[in-house]
Design a protein around this motif. Structure first.
Motif, PDB file in Angstrom:
ATOM      1  N   ARG A  86       0.831  -1.209   0.000  1.00  0.00           N
ATOM      2  CA  ARG A  86       0.000   0.000   0.000  1.00  0.00           C
ATOM      3  C   ARG A  86       0.863   1.255   0.000  1.00  0.00           C
ATOM      4  NH1 ARG A  86      -2.105   3.480   3.708  1.00  0.00           N
ATOM      5  NH2 ARG A  86      -1.150   2.361   5.461  1.00  0.00           N
ATOM      6  N   LEU A  87       1.922   1.248   0.836  1.00  0.00           N
ATOM      7  CA  LEU A  87       2.774   2.433   0.911  1.00  0.00           C
ATOM      8  C   LEU A  87       3.649   2.593  -0.328  1.00  0.00           C
ATOM      9  CD1 LEU A  87       3.910   2.172   4.649  1.00  0.00           C
ATOM     10  CD2 LEU A  87       2.096   3.613   3.678  1.00  0.00           C
ATOM     11  N   LEU A  88       3.964   1.498  -1.002  1.00  0.00           N
ATOM     12  CA  LEU A  88       4.851   1.554  -2.161  1.00  0.00           C
ATOM     13  C   LEU A  88       4.255   2.383  -3.293  1.00  0.00           C
ATOM     14  CD1 LEU A  88       7.635   0.364  -2.828  1.00  0.00           C
ATOM     15  CD2 LEU A  88       6.478  -1.524  -3.962  1.00  0.00           C
ATOM     16  N   LEU A  89       2.933   2.249  -3.465  1.00  0.00           N
ATOM     17  CA  LEU A  89       2.260   3.011  -4.528  1.00  0.00           C
ATOM     18  C   LEU A  89       1.437   4.154  -3.978  1.00  0.00           C
ATOM     19  CD1 LEU A  89       1.087   0.145  -6.933  1.00  0.00           C
ATOM     20  CD2 LEU A  89       3.197   1.476  -6.963  1.00  0.00           C
ATOM     21  N   GLY A  90       1.477   4.366  -2.695  1.00  0.00           N
ATOM     22  CA  GLY A  90       0.742   5.468  -2.099  1.00  0.00           C
ATOM     23  C   GLY A  90      -0.753   5.343  -2.280  1.00  0.00           C
ATOM     24  N   LEU A  91      -1.304   4.115  -2.091  1.00  0.00           N
ATOM     25  CA  LEU A  91      -2.734   3.878  -2.274  1.00  0.00           C
ATOM     26  C   LEU A  91      -3.422   3.728  -0.918  1.00  0.00           C
ATOM     27  CD1 LEU A  91      -2.553   1.471  -5.331  1.00  0.00           C
ATOM     28  CD2 LEU A  91      -3.204   3.877  -5.321  1.00  0.00           C
ATOM     29  N   ASP A  92      -4.747   3.529  -0.999  1.00  0.00           N
ATOM     30  CA  ASP A  92      -5.555   3.523   0.233  1.00  0.00           C
ATOM     31  C   ASP A  92      -5.664   2.137   0.878  1.00  0.00           C
ATOM     32  OD1 ASP A  92      -6.358   6.318   0.095  1.00  0.00           O
ATOM     33  OD2 ASP A  92      -7.499   5.726  -1.681  1.00  0.00           O
ATOM     34  N   MET A  93      -5.651   1.092   0.080  1.00  0.00           N
ATOM     35  CA  MET A  93      -5.907  -0.247   0.624  1.00  0.00           C
ATOM     36  C   MET A  93      -5.037  -1.266  -0.086  1.00  0.00           C
ATOM     37  SD  MET A  93     -10.071  -0.364   0.848  1.00  0.00           S
ATOM     38  CE  MET A  93      -9.972  -2.120   1.082  1.00  0.00           C
ATOM     39  N   ARG A 193      -7.107   6.264 -11.172  1.00  0.00           N
ATOM     40  CA  ARG A 193      -5.661   6.342 -11.346  1.00  0.00           C
ATOM     41  C   ARG A 193      -5.228   5.351 -12.409  1.00  0.00           C
ATOM     42  NH1 ARG A 193      -0.931   5.781  -6.723  1.00  0.00           N
ATOM     43  NH2 ARG A 193       0.809   5.293  -8.139  1.00  0.00           N
ATOM     44  N   HIS A 194      -4.283   5.832 -13.258  1.00  0.00           N
ATOM     45  CA  HIS A 194      -3.700   4.970 -14.287  1.00  0.00           C
ATOM     46  C   HIS A 194      -2.307   4.568 -13.822  1.00  0.00           C
ATOM     47  CE1 HIS A 194      -6.790   5.724 -17.414  1.00  0.00           C
ATOM     48  NE2 HIS A 194      -6.931   6.867 -16.750  1.00  0.00           N
ATOM     49  N   PHE A 195      -2.024   3.281 -13.877  1.00  0.00           N
ATOM     50  CA  PHE A 195      -0.729   2.757 -13.423  1.00  0.00           C
ATOM     51  C   PHE A 195       0.219   2.678 -14.614  1.00  0.00           C
ATOM     52  CE2 PHE A 195      -3.893   1.021 -10.504  1.00  0.00           C
ATOM     53  CZ  PHE A 195      -3.356   1.381  -9.283  1.00  0.00           C
ATOM     54  N   ASP A 196       1.451   3.193 -14.434  1.00  0.00           N
ATOM     55  CA  ASP A 196       2.426   3.191 -15.526  1.00  0.00           C
ATOM     56  C   ASP A 196       3.235   1.901 -15.503  1.00  0.00           C
ATOM     57  OD1 ASP A 196       4.536   3.419 -13.617  1.00  0.00           O
ATOM     58  OD2 ASP A 196       4.168   5.591 -13.517  1.00  0.00           O
ATOM     59  N   PRO A 197       3.990   1.617 -16.539  1.00  0.00           N
ATOM     60  CA  PRO A 197       4.757   0.360 -16.608  1.00  0.00           C
ATOM     61  C   PRO A 197       5.738   0.180 -15.462  1.00  0.00           C
ATOM     62  CG  PRO A 197       4.602   1.360 -18.776  1.00  0.00           C
ATOM     63  CD  PRO A 197       4.036   2.370 -17.810  1.00  0.00           C
ATOM     64  N   ASP A 198       6.328   1.314 -15.003  1.00  0.00           N
ATOM     65  CA  ASP A 198       7.254   1.170 -13.875  1.00  0.00           C
ATOM     66  C   ASP A 198       6.557   0.634 -12.636  1.00  0.00           C
ATOM     67  OD1 ASP A 198       9.331   2.058 -15.389  1.00  0.00           O
ATOM     68  OD2 ASP A 198       9.152   4.148 -14.746  1.00  0.00           O
ATOM     69  N   GLU A 199       5.349   1.115 -12.387  1.00  0.00           N
ATOM     70  CA  GLU A 199       4.593   0.647 -11.218  1.00  0.00           C
ATOM     71  C   GLU A 199       4.197  -0.823 -11.376  1.00  0.00           C
ATOM     72  OE1 GLU A 199       2.482   4.763  -9.666  1.00  0.00           O
ATOM     73  OE2 GLU A 199       1.547   3.615 -11.298  1.00  0.00           O
ATOM     74  N   LEU A 200       3.836  -1.191 -12.608  1.00  0.00           N
ATOM     75  CA  LEU A 200       3.500  -2.596 -12.849  1.00  0.00           C
ATOM     76  C   LEU A 200       4.717  -3.491 -12.631  1.00  0.00           C
ATOM     77  CD1 LEU A 200       1.239  -2.309 -16.037  1.00  0.00           C
ATOM     78  CD2 LEU A 200       0.530  -2.565 -13.660  1.00  0.00           C
ATOM     79  N   SER A 201       5.867  -3.040 -13.135  1.00  0.00           N
ATOM     80  CA  SER A 201       7.096  -3.809 -12.951  1.00  0.00           C
ATOM     81  C   SER A 201       7.461  -3.915 -11.480  1.00  0.00           C
ATOM     82  CB  SER A 201       8.227  -3.146 -13.737  1.00  0.00           C
ATOM     83  OG  SER A 201       9.443  -3.827 -13.516  1.00  0.00           O
ATOM     84  N   LEU A 202       7.275  -2.810 -10.756  1.00  0.00           N
ATOM     85  CA  LEU A 202       7.587  -2.806  -9.324  1.00  0.00           C
ATOM     86  C   LEU A 202       6.713  -3.799  -8.576  1.00  0.00           C
ATOM     87  CD1 LEU A 202       9.317  -1.420  -7.140  1.00  0.00           C
ATOM     88  CD2 LEU A 202       7.465   0.250  -6.880  1.00  0.00           C
TER      89      LEU A 202
END
Length: 639
Positions: A86-93, A193-202
């Motif tokens: 959750r903290l890695l992408l700064g999301l709520d859940m 929110r749209h997730f970019d390739p870096d976030e998907l790879s992470l």
């Protein structure tokens, strides 16, 4: 533009440069060149931001990997994973599910963030949602606005949860280890929110680390469980070894006690504290042979049922009232029974513990050994003791001194009073009765002999009736057949044993003639028949037992109850005619008869007892006449 890039100015300041140039009248060529410079600057700025974000993500991923190397439990590990995701992408859940393929569902095992519907244990259907797409594609799958996205199959249950939580952006990442599909890792936000390739790879990298950590943790849990099981098995083995050692020592001590000559009382006294309760040892007839401790009231029917089960199963059995019943066996033969009443306050293993049950079996084995040794001793000495008893029963006996000396050498004490019992089994095996008689005589320091179909016992005691009833009960129980018994005694002189035996034999014959099969009788119980059968009739005893209370009352109160009885019987039991012969009022006779009834009981008017009363009155009158005659003769001689 370069200055703005150098001080990391926000994007609005780049736009403001173009706006100010337009307002200041810059040409179109200058505006185009300036706009291109702005776009390039913003691209460079975004590239730096993404690089920083990637570096931060990689740093967080490294930190996460470092955390996952610690030996957490599975639940703790999953809580760490959901929080880091959750903290890695700064999301709520965020939450983790494990697949339950037989039920076609995934179970939430951990969740982080402000959740109300997605809790641990919540079942997520596998037939829809982004989780299904991620599992099918073996790659992350996301939706910027979940409820409005029709690019995948929805599930009503998942849609209701998303709607309840107010979620929009959701990403599911499959957790796979080698070829095993473990579950999914979810992250979600309450904004589009749209997730970019870096976030998907992470997230993919994070999922790979998480899958390995989960398998490692599961393996570690299995190892821990196996280690705990081994420790438990080791502890049990130690306890079992210690218990076996204690049982071996106890068994050796009990056998040593038996071999040193300790009887059943010594064995019971040694075993009861070890068993932690009160102990009774009974023989095969159910007679108590040794008791240690206080026992509650025994329900013999319950004990009999438990004894039957114990003898059938050849092991200790607990009765309905909580007593342990254990057979003492020699092969297929039942030698005795042990009853154990556990003491809840005893500092011993539980009465239900295997150690206690095994100890009970060992005590029963030692008991059987004692009983066999007693039987062997009785059999070895039996022949010589039987010869002594046969000589005592002969009319032409050897000198009393020689008989007494033989008895002393055999350890038979004939100095005290003894009773003779003649028992005739009315069925069953006589051989079994003889074996029982040998054991019984040995246990009670008596003698036994066999004459025809009868067993003869010489037992210490003074009450032939009580001893006869005891022998009748125990022998009847042992044979499961009726036994007719005649008794006589007590006898204190060796030369009188033969006469006493004849009296007991006459009582047995009298019972047979009177149809008393299965009964017990002594000369006293046969009344005046006993006087007729006895070689040395106890006339005074018969009178005292029959009308003694009446004679005592006349002596103490100076009344004429005995004379009233004589007049009553002489007048054919007519109170009126008795009153005439006594010269008193009939009411006086009635009151005297009432007093006699109080003294003798209402049965004195029964025909059989009335006859004995009349005989006793006649004997008393004859005795008084003889006493007066001797006094007159003595007076004339002195004169």
């Amino acid at each position: 533009m370069l200055e703005l890039l150098a001080r990391e100015a926000p994007a609005e300041e780049f736009e403001r440069l173009v706006y100010e140039a337009r307002n200041s009248g810059a040409s179109d060529e200058e505006l185009a060149r300036l706009t291109r410079a702005k776009d390039l600057s913003l691209n460079i700025r975004g590239l730096f931001a993404r690089r920083q974000q990637r570096e931060a993500g990689l740093s967080a991923l490294v930190d996460t990997a470092r955390d996952l190397t610690h030996p957490y439990t599975l639940d703790t590990l999953l809580n760490i994973i959901t929080r880091r995701a959750r903290l890695l992408l700064g999301l709520d859940m965020s939450w983790v599910t494990f697949h339950d393929f037989p039920e076609s569902r995934s179970i939430v095992r951990a969740a982080d963030g402000h959740t109300s519907a997605i809790t641990v244990g919540f079942a997520v259907p596998m037939n829809g949602g982004v989780g299904r797409q991620a599992s099918q594609r073996s790659a992350p799958f996301w939706s910027a606005d979940y409820l409005r996205d029709d690019s995948f199959v929805h599930s009503d249950i998942i849609d209701n949860v998303v709607r309840a939580e107010g979620l929009h952006a959701i990403m599911a990442v499959p957790l796979r280890h080698e070829s095993t599909d473990l579950g999914n890792l979810y992250v979600a936000g309450r904004r589009i929110r749209h997730f970019d390739p870096d976030e998907l790879s992470l997230m993919s990298s994070l999922a790979d680390l998480v899958a390995v950590a989960i398998e490692k943790t599961r393996l570690l849990d299995r190892v821990r469980n196996e280690v705990a099981g081994l420790e438990l098995d080791t502890t049990r083995a130690k306890h079992s070894s210690a218990a076996a050692h204690r049982l071996r020592d106890t068994h050796s001590r009990l056998i040593e006690l038996v071999l040193e000559g300790g009887g059943l009382p010594a064995l019971a006294a040694e075993a009861a504290p070890l068993l932690g309760g009160s102990l009774i040892i009974r023989d095969h007839t159910g007679r108590d042979m040794s008791t240690v401790g206080e026992f509650p009231t025994l329900d013999e029917n319950t004990i009999r049922a438990a004894s039957l089960d114990a003898h059938t199963e050849r092991r200790p059995v607990r009765s309905a009232d909580g007593l342990w019943v254990t057979p003492a066996l020699a092969g297929q033969e039942i030698l005795g029974t042990l009853l154990l009443a556990p003491d809840p306050a005893a500092q011993q293993p539980s009465s239900d513990a295997p150690e206690t049950i095994q100890l009970l079996a060992l005590v029963a084995q030692a008991t059987a050994l004692v009983l066999l040794m007693q039987r062997s001793t009785a059999a070895a000495e039996g022949h010589v003791r039987d010869e002594l008893f046969n000589d005592l029963l002969k009319e032409d006996q050897l000198p009393a001194a020689k008989l007494a000396e033989r008895a002393r050498r055999l350890g038979v004490n004939l100095d005290g009073p003894h009773v003779v019992v003649v028992a005739r089994p009315e069925g069953g095996s006589l051989g079994r009765a003889v074996i029982w008689a040998s054991s019984y005589a040995h246990q009670h320091s008596g003698l036994k002999s066999v004459d025809g179909g009868c067993i003869i016992l010489l037992l210490p005691g003074t009450d032939p009736s009580a001893i006869g009833k005891t022998v009748s009960h125990e022998l009847t129980t042992a044979l499961n057949n009726a036994v007719t018994i005649g008794t006589a005694g007590p006898v204190t002189e060796l030369t009188a044993i033969s006469r006493t035996y004849q009296e007991a034999r006459c009582c047995l014959d009298a019972l047979t003639a009177l149809g008393g099969r299965g009964g017990t009788a002594s000369p006293r119980e046969l009344g005046f028949l006993g006087l007729l059968l006895s070689d040395s009739p106890n006339t005074a005893g018969f009178i005292n037992n029959t009308i003694g209370p009446v004679l005592d009352y006349d002596t103490q109160q100076r009344t004429d109850l005995a004379r009233t009885l004589e007049a009553y019987f002489a007048s054919a039991c007519s109170p009126t005619r008795a009153a005439e012969s006594l010269h008193v009022h009939p009411n006086t006779v009635s009151r005297r008869l009432e007093r006699i009834t109080e003294l003798l009981g209402p049965e004195w008017l029964e025909p059989a007892q009335a006859l004995e009363v009349q005989l006793a009155l006649q004997m008393q009158r004859t005795r008084q006449a003889l006493v007066r005659g001797r006094r007159d003769q003595a007076g004339r001689a002195s004169g």
